[in-house]
Motif scaffolding. Structure first.
Motif, PDB file in Angstrom:
ATOM      1  N   GLY A 193       0.806  -1.217   0.000  1.00 30.05           N
ATOM      2  CA  GLY A 193       0.000   0.000   0.000  1.00 30.05           C
ATOM      3  C   GLY A 193       0.837   1.264   0.000  1.00 30.05           C
ATOM      4  O   GLY A 193       0.814   2.054   0.930  1.00 30.05           O
ATOM      5  N   MET A 194       1.586   1.489  -1.063  1.00 29.17           N
ATOM      6  CA  MET A 194       2.502   2.626  -1.077  1.00 29.17           C
ATOM      7  C   MET A 194       2.297   3.555  -2.252  1.00 29.17           C
ATOM      8  O   MET A 194       2.927   4.589  -2.362  1.00 29.17           O
ATOM      9  N   ASN A 195       1.458   3.148  -3.191  1.00 32.09           N
ATOM     10  CA  ASN A 195       1.201   3.951  -4.381  1.00 32.09           C
ATOM     11  C   ASN A 195      -0.316   3.981  -4.559  1.00 32.09           C
ATOM     12  O   ASN A 195      -1.041   3.408  -3.744  1.00 32.09           O
ATOM     13  N   PRO A 196      -0.830   4.632  -5.603  1.00 32.51           N
ATOM     14  CA  PRO A 196      -2.290   4.784  -5.683  1.00 32.51           C
ATOM     15  C   PRO A 196      -3.068   3.462  -5.761  1.00 32.51           C
ATOM     16  O   PRO A 196      -4.275   3.447  -5.473  1.00 32.51           O
ATOM     17  N   ASP A 197      -2.440   2.337  -6.133  1.00 30.70           N
ATOM     18  CA  ASP A 197      -3.170   1.065  -6.228  1.00 30.70           C
ATOM     19  C   ASP A 197      -3.244   0.429  -4.836  1.00 30.70           C
ATOM     20  O   ASP A 197      -2.280  -0.176  -4.373  1.00 30.70           O
ATOM     21  N   LYS A 198      -4.386   0.568  -4.199  1.00 33.39           N
ATOM     22  CA  LYS A 198      -4.542   0.103  -2.819  1.00 33.39           C
ATOM     23  C   LYS A 198      -5.906  -0.519  -2.627  1.00 33.39           C
ATOM     24  O   LYS A 198      -6.863  -0.143  -3.298  1.00 33.39           O
ATOM     25  N   LEU A 199      -6.017  -1.417  -1.661  1.00 34.04           N
ATOM     26  CA  LEU A 199      -7.331  -1.894  -1.246  1.00 34.04           C
ATOM     27  C   LEU A 199      -7.928  -0.872  -0.290  1.00 34.04           C
ATOM     28  O   LEU A 199      -7.195  -0.174   0.413  1.00 34.04           O
ATOM     29  N   THR A 200      -9.250  -0.807  -0.240  1.00 36.89           N
ATOM     30  CA  THR A 200      -9.904   0.008   0.784  1.00 36.89           C
ATOM     31  C   THR A 200     -10.275  -0.929   1.939  1.00 36.89           C
ATOM     32  O   THR A 200     -10.336  -2.150   1.747  1.00 36.89           O
ATOM     33  N   PRO A 201     -10.510  -0.396   3.142  1.00 37.25           N
ATOM     34  CA  PRO A 201     -10.771  -1.268   4.292  1.00 37.25           C
ATOM     35  C   PRO A 201     -11.891  -2.266   4.014  1.00 37.25           C
ATOM     36  O   PRO A 201     -12.936  -1.899   3.468  1.00 37.25           O
ATOM     37  N   GLY A 202     -11.632  -3.515   4.342  1.00 35.82           N
ATOM     38  CA  GLY A 202     -12.642  -4.561   4.178  1.00 35.82           C
ATOM     39  C   GLY A 202     -12.634  -5.238   2.821  1.00 35.82           C
ATOM     40  O   GLY A 202     -13.204  -6.314   2.664  1.00 35.82           O
ATOM     41  N   GLN A 203     -11.974  -4.643   1.836  1.00 39.18           N
ATOM     42  CA  GLN A 203     -11.950  -5.273   0.506  1.00 39.18           C
ATOM     43  C   GLN A 203     -11.135  -6.561   0.548  1.00 39.18           C
ATOM     44  O   GLN A 203     -10.130  -6.637   1.243  1.00 39.18           O
ATOM     45  N   ARG A 204     -11.593  -7.532  -0.238  1.00 39.78           N
ATOM     46  CA  ARG A 204     -10.918  -8.826  -0.273  1.00 39.78           C
ATOM     47  C   ARG A 204     -10.293  -9.029  -1.647  1.00 39.78           C
ATOM     48  O   ARG A 204     -10.953  -8.846  -2.660  1.00 39.78           O
ATOM     49  N   CYS A 205      -9.018  -9.404  -1.653  1.00 37.51           N
ATOM     50  CA  CYS A 205      -8.270  -9.466  -2.902  1.00 37.51           C
ATOM     51  C   CYS A 205      -7.633 -10.831  -3.124  1.00 37.51           C
ATOM     52  O   CYS A 205      -7.016 -11.392  -2.215  1.00 37.51           O
ATOM     53  N   ALA A 206      -7.786 -11.358  -4.328  1.00 35.49           N
ATOM     54  CA  ALA A 206      -7.036 -12.535  -4.751  1.00 35.49           C
ATOM     55  C   ALA A 206      -5.787 -11.991  -5.431  1.00 35.49           C
ATOM     56  O   ALA A 206      -5.885 -11.307  -6.448  1.00 35.49           O
ATOM     57  N   SER A 207      -4.616 -12.271  -4.852  1.00 34.94           N
ATOM     58  CA  SER A 207      -3.409 -11.571  -5.271  1.00 34.94           C
ATOM     59  C   SER A 207      -2.268 -12.528  -5.567  1.00 34.94           C
ATOM     60  O   SER A 207      -2.029 -13.475  -4.822  1.00 34.94           O
ATOM     61  N   THR A 208      -1.536 -12.246  -6.643  1.00 37.19           N
ATOM     62  CA  THR A 208      -0.389 -13.101  -6.991  1.00 37.19           C
ATOM     63  C   THR A 208       0.896 -12.633  -6.321  1.00 37.19           C
ATOM     64  O   THR A 208       1.972 -13.101  -6.658  1.00 37.19           O
ATOM     65  N   SER A 209       0.793 -11.694  -5.377  1.00 37.21           N
ATOM     66  CA  SER A 209       1.983 -11.171  -4.706  1.00 37.21           C
ATOM     67  C   SER A 209       2.463 -12.155  -3.641  1.00 37.21           C
ATOM     68  O   SER A 209       2.131 -13.334  -3.688  1.00 37.21           O
ATOM     69  N   ASN A 210       3.222 -11.680  -2.689  1.00 38.18           N
ATOM     70  CA  ASN A 210       3.908 -12.584  -1.764  1.00 38.18           C
ATOM     71  C   ASN A 210       3.585 -12.410  -0.293  1.00 38.18           C
ATOM     72  O   ASN A 210       3.994 -13.214   0.525  1.00 38.18           O
ATOM     73  N   ARG A 211       2.926 -11.322   0.075  1.00 41.26           N
ATOM     74  CA  ARG A 211       2.653 -11.105   1.500  1.00 41.26           C
ATOM     75  C   ARG A 211       1.179 -10.845   1.730  1.00 41.26           C
ATOM     76  O   ARG A 211       0.573 -10.030   1.043  1.00 41.26           O
ATOM     77  N   ASN A 212       0.629 -11.527   2.728  1.00 38.96           N
ATOM     78  CA  ASN A 212      -0.778 -11.354   3.077  1.00 38.96           C
ATOM     79  C   ASN A 212      -0.913 -10.782   4.478  1.00 38.96           C
ATOM     80  O   ASN A 212      -1.899 -11.016   5.153  1.00 38.96           O
TER      81      ASN A 212
END
Ligand code: SF4
Lengths: 471, 205
Positions: free
Chosen positions: A417-436
């Motif tokens: 969460g460091m640039n404009p692409d961010k989740l908003t509180p409560g949003q659930r994301c399926a993500s190919t990244s590395n940290r949950n």
């Protein structure tokens, strides 16, 4: 050589980089490649400036912007957020003042630092590679010793081209057999972390070996090594082989011609010797791996997609039970709920774990002829400008756009969460990244880690889904 | 770097495992180009609610722990990112020593570079120290790096181990770069050897 004890891949790369060993066993280790990004470098350059020091080897250093920048198509207009802008401008001033090679935001070669190192042939087998970023472990896929460092160490490398380090212990993770259909490198590494835990590799360098690892292409190997840090290991390594040599050949900064042949001859001597000692060995059966997805707030809280959300009541250890409950509360999941029923709001395909061309192809294959489910936002963020160009040349952008995915510019994007692409509180994301971790993708955001194909399957389903049903 | 010799102070109990660097300082606060000023964001999500108000139940929001100089936690402290903003935030808050059963490698190294002493002690001892810390302001804990002991409020001494090189650097407040530059001739010699043996590593220009 008679009398030399058998050595591991790690031992060999380490030994060939020791400049000096201090009385207590701390080594001064030579660093061949230093990658620099905007977030962890400003204080290091400031330190150099205050001490009147220079960068010892600008010709072994490469800087790039990735964490802070927007990935929208209008980003050429500049960075709106003043703090992010200052960090990027500071990097630009520093690379100019210290003569460090740099890929600026509008350079086609710009991208996530761990994507562009290998892509440009800057990351090579048998070298030592560092960056002020824990996922530097990625580059170990080439048979390099690559690890993340803090800002003080960034300054130390800039000034001296060395680091003070104690040798790590050796750990072998062998993945035997063949990976079942529908499973990928991401599933392998999630399964490994699920087995050994997030501290399983602490103090060790993990060497990945075995038939299933050998069978991976370089992109897959990078995905595995990338998440070594999530298994607690500072570095992961894979012995170089024909797949590696073929990958390196022709890369812009890689050695060429006769120099490359000499290099390959040397690289062939790197694989661990017969009988080399490992402090820890873990054996995993590839055939038993299924497509994986995390349910909790650390990467070891992972299960096959066919499983149900675990029940803390079944956990005998009081402390573990409390930890599980906290994770379920944060993730808003109910014990017994099928993972494949969990609805999602956002899909993120990208990051240094899964932002390579192979990952985008895998996502496009699932997306083709289907459409992102109503109410789901799905982002595809290539790991570099070069990956983006390649994907567009293959028409993957069209497939994804037609299926309702967003096709964006290269960067770290929604991985953190460091640039404009961010989740908003409560949003659930399926993500190919590395940290949950809690809040990793934005405060209050909920992350499920999975492979690119699984992420695309979730996008078109509107809930977590088993990619094997999309064949 | 400020030397670390002996510290007597208030210890804050944080009986949590896997305290990751995003918890110590979330990524959105990494946009600074300075090392200082991060203390207000230390443990941001644990310390403040959605409106930015302090959560009264969080230890560092309570007296006397607002003045804590020692932190005692559970396993795998500092896992996650390499961000040195994590030790900077601890230091800026006033924490000079973290005691836990074990630490993630990069965080552990980063502490030493900033004059923070990370001490590994077995879980039972950490739990005993957490009980001491819960007694509050009158129960100060002493950390003596010279003698390598933690002194409990009862006067009981607990020995701990630390690498010689790191202990020396902390005691003297020595900067690593200055020390390494004393080895410049070895680095020069290595580079010459490498240019001959590994001439295949091209320059980035
Ligand atoms: S993509 Fe994510 S993990 Fe990788 S370097 Fe960027 S922020 Fe770090």
């Amino acid at each position: 050589m008679a009398g030399t004890p058998p050595r591991t891949l790690f031992d060999k790369v380490w030994d060939s980089h020791v400049v000096e060993t201090l009385p207590d066993g701390t080594c001064l280790l030579y660093i061949d490649r230093h990658l620099v990004h905007e977030v962890t470098s400003p204080q290091a350059f400031e330190g150099l400036r205050m001490a009147g020091r220079k960068v010892r080897r600008p010709d072994a250093t490469l800087a790039v912007v990735d964490h802070n920048i927007a990935t929208s198509s209008d980003r050429a207009a500049g960075i709106a957020e003043p703090e992010s802008r200052l960090q990027v401008e500071t990097l630009e001033q520093n690379v100019a003042a210290f003569g460090v090679p740099y890929f600026p935001i509008l350079d086609a070669r710009q991208g996530i630092v761990h994507i562009i190192g290998p892509e440009q042939g800057i990351s090579l087998p048998a070298t030592t590679i560092v960056c002020g970023d824990s996922h530097t472990s990625t580059h170990g896929a080439l048979g390099a010793l690559a690890f993340g460092i803090g800002t003080s160490e960034v300054e130390h490398v800039l000034a001296t081209q060395t680091l003070l380090q104690k040798p790590a212990k050796n750990m072998l993770v062998r993945v035997d057999g063949k990976l079942p259909l529908g499973c990928t490198a991401k599933d392998i590494v999630l399964a490994i972390i699920g087995t050994i835990g997030t501290a399983g590799g602490t103090g060790h360098v993990i060497e990945y070996a075995g038939e299933a690892i050998r069978a991976l292409d370089m992109a897959g190997r990078m995905t595995v090594c990338n998440m070594s840090i999530e298994a607690g290991a500072r570095a992961g390594m894979i012995a170089p082989d024909e797949t590696t040599f073929a990958y390196v050949r022709g890369k812009p900064y890689a050695p060429k011609g006769e120099a490359l042949e000499r290099a390959i001859a040397y690289w062939r001597t790197l694989p661990s010797d017969e009988g080399a000692h490992y402090d820890k060995t873990v054996i995993i059966d590839a055939a038993a791996i299924a497509p994986m997805v995390t349910w909790g707030t650390n990467p070891e809280a992972v299960l096959p997609i066919t499983a149900t959300v675990p029940d803390p009541a079944a956990e005998p250890d009081v402390e573990k039970r409390a930890r599980m409950q906290r994770m379920l509360d944060y993730m808003a999941l109910t014990p017994g709920q099928k993972l494949s029923d969990v609805p999602i709001d956002v899909v993120f395909i990208g990051s240094c774990t899964n932002g390579r061309i192979e990952d985008i192809r895998a996502a496009a294959k699932v997306a083709q002829g289907r459409h992102v489910a109503d109410g789901v936002r799905a982002l595809v963020v290539p790991g570099s400008g070069i990956v983006k160009q390649q994907a567009e040349a293959e028409g993957l952008d069209r497939i994804l756009l037609d299926a309702g995915f967003e096709w964006r510019e290269a960067g770290c994007s929604m991985c953190l969460g460091m640039n404009p692409d961010k989740l908003t509180p409560g949003q659930r994301c399926a993500s190919t990244s590395n940290r949950n971790f809690e809040g990793r993708q934005g405060p209050g955001g909920r992350t499920h880690l999975l492979s690119p194909a699984m992420a695309a399957a979730a996008a078109v389903s509107g809930h977590l889904a088993d990619v094997r049903e999309f064949a | 770097m400020q030397p670390f010799t002996t510290l007597t102070g208030i210890a804050a109990p944080l009986p949590l495992a896997n305290v990751d660097t995003d918890k110590i300082i979330p990524a959105r606060f990494l946009k600074t180009i300075k090392r200082t000023g991060l203390g207000v964001h230390l443990f941001d999500t644990l310390r403040y609610d959605e409106t930015g108000a302090e959560r009264p139940e969080f230890v560092l929001n309570r007296e006397p722990y607002r003045h804590a100089e020692i932190l005692i936690a559970h396993e795998n402290f500092g896992c996650g990112s390499s961000r040195e903003h994590a030790p900077w935030a601890l230091l800026d808050f006033g924490i000079r020593c973290v005691i836990a059963p074990d630490f993630a490698d990069i965080f552990h190294g980063n502490c030493f570079k900033n004059g923070i002493l990370p001490i590994r002690l077995p879980r039972e001892i950490c739990d005993a120290l957490i009980e001491d810390a819960r007694l509050g302001g009158n129960a100060r804990i002493t950390v003596d790096l010279q003698r390598q002991v933690v002194v409990r409020p009862s006067g009981e001494e607990i020995p701990f181990q630390i690498d010689d090189f790191r202990r020396h650097s902390l005691l003297e407040g020595l900067d690593d770069i200055g020390q390494t530059l004393q080895h410049a001739p070895s680095i020069d010699a290595y580079e010459q050897r490498q240019t001959a043996d590994h001439s295949w590593v091209p320059a980035i220009v």
